[in-house]
Scaffold this motif. Structure first.
Motif, PDB file in Angstrom:
ATOM      1  N   ALA A 155      -4.559 -37.180   6.443  1.00 35.09           N
ATOM      2  CA  ALA A 155      -5.700 -37.829   5.792  1.00 35.09           C
ATOM      3  C   ALA A 155      -6.691 -36.771   5.315  1.00 35.09           C
ATOM      4  N   ASP A 156      -7.225 -36.939   4.144  1.00 33.32           N
ATOM      5  CA  ASP A 156      -8.182 -35.987   3.592  1.00 33.32           C
ATOM      6  C   ASP A 156      -9.373 -36.752   3.021  1.00 33.32           C
ATOM      7  N   LYS A 157     -10.538 -36.528   3.640  1.00 32.95           N
ATOM      8  CA  LYS A 157     -11.741 -37.229   3.197  1.00 32.95           C
ATOM      9  C   LYS A 157     -12.482 -36.461   2.110  1.00 32.95           C
ATOM     10  N   ARG A 158     -11.927 -35.321   1.707  1.00 33.76           N
ATOM     11  CA  ARG A 158     -12.624 -34.517   0.707  1.00 33.76           C
ATOM     12  C   ARG A 158     -12.551 -35.165  -0.664  1.00 33.76           C
ATOM     13  N   ASP A 159     -13.683 -35.261  -1.314  1.00 31.74           N
ATOM     14  CA  ASP A 159     -13.726 -35.720  -2.695  1.00 31.74           C
ATOM     15  C   ASP A 159     -14.975 -35.135  -3.340  1.00 31.74           C
ATOM     16  N   PRO A 160     -15.049 -35.106  -4.668  1.00 32.64           N
ATOM     17  CA  PRO A 160     -16.193 -34.486  -5.351  1.00 32.64           C
ATOM     18  C   PRO A 160     -17.536 -35.084  -4.942  1.00 32.64           C
ATOM     19  N   GLU A 161     -17.537 -36.383  -4.611  1.00 31.14           N
ATOM     20  CA  GLU A 161     -18.796 -37.032  -4.249  1.00 31.14           C
ATOM     21  C   GLU A 161     -19.389 -36.437  -2.977  1.00 31.14           C
ATOM     22  N   THR A 162     -18.562 -36.336  -1.933  1.00 31.97           N
ATOM     23  CA  THR A 162     -19.084 -35.802  -0.671  1.00 31.97           C
ATOM     24  C   THR A 162     -19.418 -34.318  -0.789  1.00 31.97           C
ATOM     25  N   ASP A 163     -18.635 -33.560  -1.559  1.00 31.30           N
ATOM     26  CA  ASP A 163     -18.940 -32.136  -1.754  1.00 31.30           C
ATOM     27  C   ASP A 163     -20.294 -31.967  -2.440  1.00 31.30           C
ATOM     28  N   THR A 164     -20.584 -32.818  -3.390  1.00 33.02           N
ATOM     29  CA  THR A 164     -21.868 -32.745  -4.091  1.00 33.02           C
ATOM     30  C   THR A 164     -23.022 -33.073  -3.149  1.00 33.02           C
ATOM     31  N   ILE A 165     -22.839 -34.106  -2.342  1.00 31.40           N
ATOM     32  CA  ILE A 165     -23.888 -34.492  -1.386  1.00 31.40           C
ATOM     33  C   ILE A 165     -24.155 -33.357  -0.407  1.00 31.40           C
ATOM     34  N   ILE A 166     -23.088 -32.712   0.072  1.00 29.01           N
ATOM     35  CA  ILE A 166     -23.256 -31.603   1.023  1.00 29.01           C
ATOM     36  C   ILE A 166     -24.032 -30.464   0.382  1.00 29.01           C
ATOM     37  N   ARG A 167     -23.688 -30.096  -0.849  1.00 24.23           N
ATOM     38  CA  ARG A 167     -24.387 -29.001  -1.521  1.00 24.23           C
ATOM     39  C   ARG A 167     -25.865 -29.328  -1.734  1.00 24.23           C
ATOM     40  N   GLU A 168     -26.132 -30.527  -2.216  1.00 28.06           N
ATOM     41  CA  GLU A 168     -27.508 -30.888  -2.545  1.00 28.06           C
ATOM     42  C   GLU A 168     -28.392 -31.032  -1.302  1.00 28.06           C
ATOM     43  N   THR A 169     -27.849 -31.621  -0.247  1.00 23.72           N
ATOM     44  CA  THR A 169     -28.666 -31.812   0.965  1.00 23.72           C
ATOM     45  C   THR A 169     -28.849 -30.508   1.743  1.00 23.72           C
ATOM     46  N   LEU A 170     -27.858 -29.604   1.705  1.00 20.55           N
ATOM     47  CA  LEU A 170     -28.062 -28.286   2.313  1.00 20.55           C
ATOM     48  C   LEU A 170     -29.179 -27.541   1.596  1.00 20.55           C
ATOM     49  N   ALA A 171     -29.254 -27.710   0.280  1.00 16.26           N
ATOM     50  CA  ALA A 171     -30.321 -27.069  -0.492  1.00 16.26           C
ATOM     51  C   ALA A 171     -31.695 -27.603  -0.090  1.00 16.26           C
ATOM     52  N   LEU A 172     -31.736 -28.830   0.440  1.00 21.24           N
ATOM     53  CA  LEU A 172     -32.995 -29.428   0.888  1.00 21.24           C
ATOM     54  C   LEU A 172     -33.344 -29.031   2.319  1.00 21.24           C
ATOM     55  N   GLY A 173     -32.446 -28.274   2.975  1.00 23.11           N
ATOM     56  CA  GLY A 173     -32.702 -27.834   4.338  1.00 23.11           C
ATOM     57  C   GLY A 173     -32.193 -28.767   5.411  1.00 23.11           C
ATOM     58  N   TRP A 174     -31.308 -29.680   5.051  1.00 25.17           N
ATOM     59  CA  TRP A 174     -30.771 -30.622   6.037  1.00 25.17           C
ATOM     60  C   TRP A 174     -29.716 -29.946   6.887  1.00 25.17           C
ATOM     61  N   SER A 175     -29.584 -30.409   8.128  1.00 23.79           N
ATOM     62  CA  SER A 175     -28.528 -29.926   9.010  1.00 23.79           C
ATOM     63  C   SER A 175     -27.259 -30.744   8.775  1.00 23.79           C
ATOM     64  N   PRO A 176     -26.069 -30.216   9.131  1.00 16.95           N
ATOM     65  CA  PRO A 176     -24.838 -31.001   8.991  1.00 16.95           C
ATOM     66  C   PRO A 176     -24.893 -32.334   9.727  1.00 16.95           C
ATOM     67  N   ALA A 177     -25.566 -32.397  10.873  1.00 13.82           N
ATOM     68  CA  ALA A 177     -25.674 -33.672  11.601  1.00 13.82           C
ATOM     69  C   ALA A 177     -26.461 -34.692  10.793  1.00 13.82           C
ATOM     70  N   ALA A 178     -27.564 -34.251  10.161  1.00 17.30           N
ATOM     71  CA  ALA A 178     -28.359 -35.155   9.346  1.00 17.30           C
ATOM     72  C   ALA A 178     -27.603 -35.576   8.090  1.00 17.30           C
ATOM     73  N   ILE A 179     -26.852 -34.642   7.516  1.00 16.12           N
ATOM     74  CA  ILE A 179     -26.057 -34.963   6.323  1.00 16.12           C
ATOM     75  C   ILE A 179     -25.008 -36.012   6.648  1.00 16.12           C
ATOM     76  N   SER A 180     -24.328 -35.846   7.788  1.00 12.18           N
ATOM     77  CA  SER A 180     -23.300 -36.800   8.185  1.00 12.18           C
ATOM     78  C   SER A 180     -23.879 -38.188   8.373  1.00 12.18           C
TER      79      SER A 180
END
Length: 265
Positions: free
Chosen positions: A40-65
């Motif tokens: 199973a692979d949950k990777r898709d362009p949508e989630t990759d974009t969300i990860i990039r944008e929220t990391l730029a805002l200073g969010w932690s991986p736990a908050a992003i999830s």
């Protein structure tokens, strides 16, 4: 055999050969299925974009999830460990996502063993965390607080976090004295309905803890030296505060509203 009959039936059906059931052959079949199964692979362009944008805002991986529950369907929501893995993969490929982690580059202690009884003698009537009631560890009730002292320029903050609700209190103190810190703790605990215990770290600012207990009714306990994980909720909250209010900031230039805004995560 201590297992359900359906489990045995399924094992015989999947791994038997014409001659019958052979456990060694069954293990080979099982290994082959694992090796060639479609992963199973949950990777898709949508989630990759969300990860990039929220990391730029200073969010932690736990908050992003956690935010993924709103942004994506449940089937596509990556856990925080998956997000960390993607960041690691990006780093191996020359990417810079890892530099946007809130605590990237934090310096760790490099001085070897430390004195495990540091500051203990300086705190009169200190009660170790090992004497704290077991119910506090279970996070099953309101009123069990963790406290800390947050340094800044020209002033500091005394912070309290409830272990179960994560409700946070903060008060500015101009002087780093036991009297000022005790007054701040008494003031904050006087605003809440339940103050049963307070777990603090072994700083000299908290040596007037007996007065806090007497005036609020909350029993005070102290974590072991260099064991900040024993007050993990408070440490994590203060770390998130530092993203908006770094240590070099002059707290005297902020209003009480500005200070409270720093805890609106």
């Amino acid at each position: 055999m201590g297992v359900s009959s359906s489990t045995i039936s399924r094992e015989l059906k999947r791994n038997s050969i014409e001659e019958g059931y052979d456990p060694q052959v069954a293990q080979v079949f099982s290994d082959d299925r694992k090796r060639y199964a479609v992963k199973a692979d949950k990777r898709d362009p949508e989630t990759d974009t969300i990860i990039r944008e929220t990391l730029a805002l200073g969010w932690s991986p736990a908050a992003i999830s956690a935010r993924m529950d709103v942004e994506c369907s449940g089937a596509n929501r990556p856990s925080y460990t998956t997000i960390y893995r993607r960041i690691s993969e990006d780093r191996l490929q020359g990417g810079l996502l890892h530099t946007r982690l809130p605590r990237y580059g934090k310096k760790r202690w490099q001085g070897g063993k430390r004195y495990r009884k540091a500051d203990l003698a300086a705190i009169p009537n200190r009660v170790d965390i090992s004497s704290r009631p077991d119910v506090v560890e279970q996070r099953s009730r309101l009123g069990d607080w963790e406290g800390d002292f947050v340094h800044a320029v020209n002033a500091s903050l005394v912070t309290l976090v409830d272990r179960i609700s994560r409700f946070t209190l903060a008060q500015r103190v101009i002087r780093k004295s036991k009297e000022a810190v005790a007054d701040a703790l008494i003031s904050m605990l006087g605003k809440v309905h339940s103050a049963l215990t307070v777990t603090l770290y072994n700083g000299g600012e908290f040596t007037d803890h007996d007065r806090v207990s007497k005036e609020t009714g909350a029993a005070t306990y102290f974590a072991k030296p260099y064991a900040s994980w024993q007050r993990g909720t408070n440490e994590n909250t203060n770390g998130r505060l530092r993203r908006l209010r770094p240590k070099k900031i002059d707290l005297t230039t902020l209003s009480n509203g500005d200070i409270q805004e720093g805890f609106s995560f």
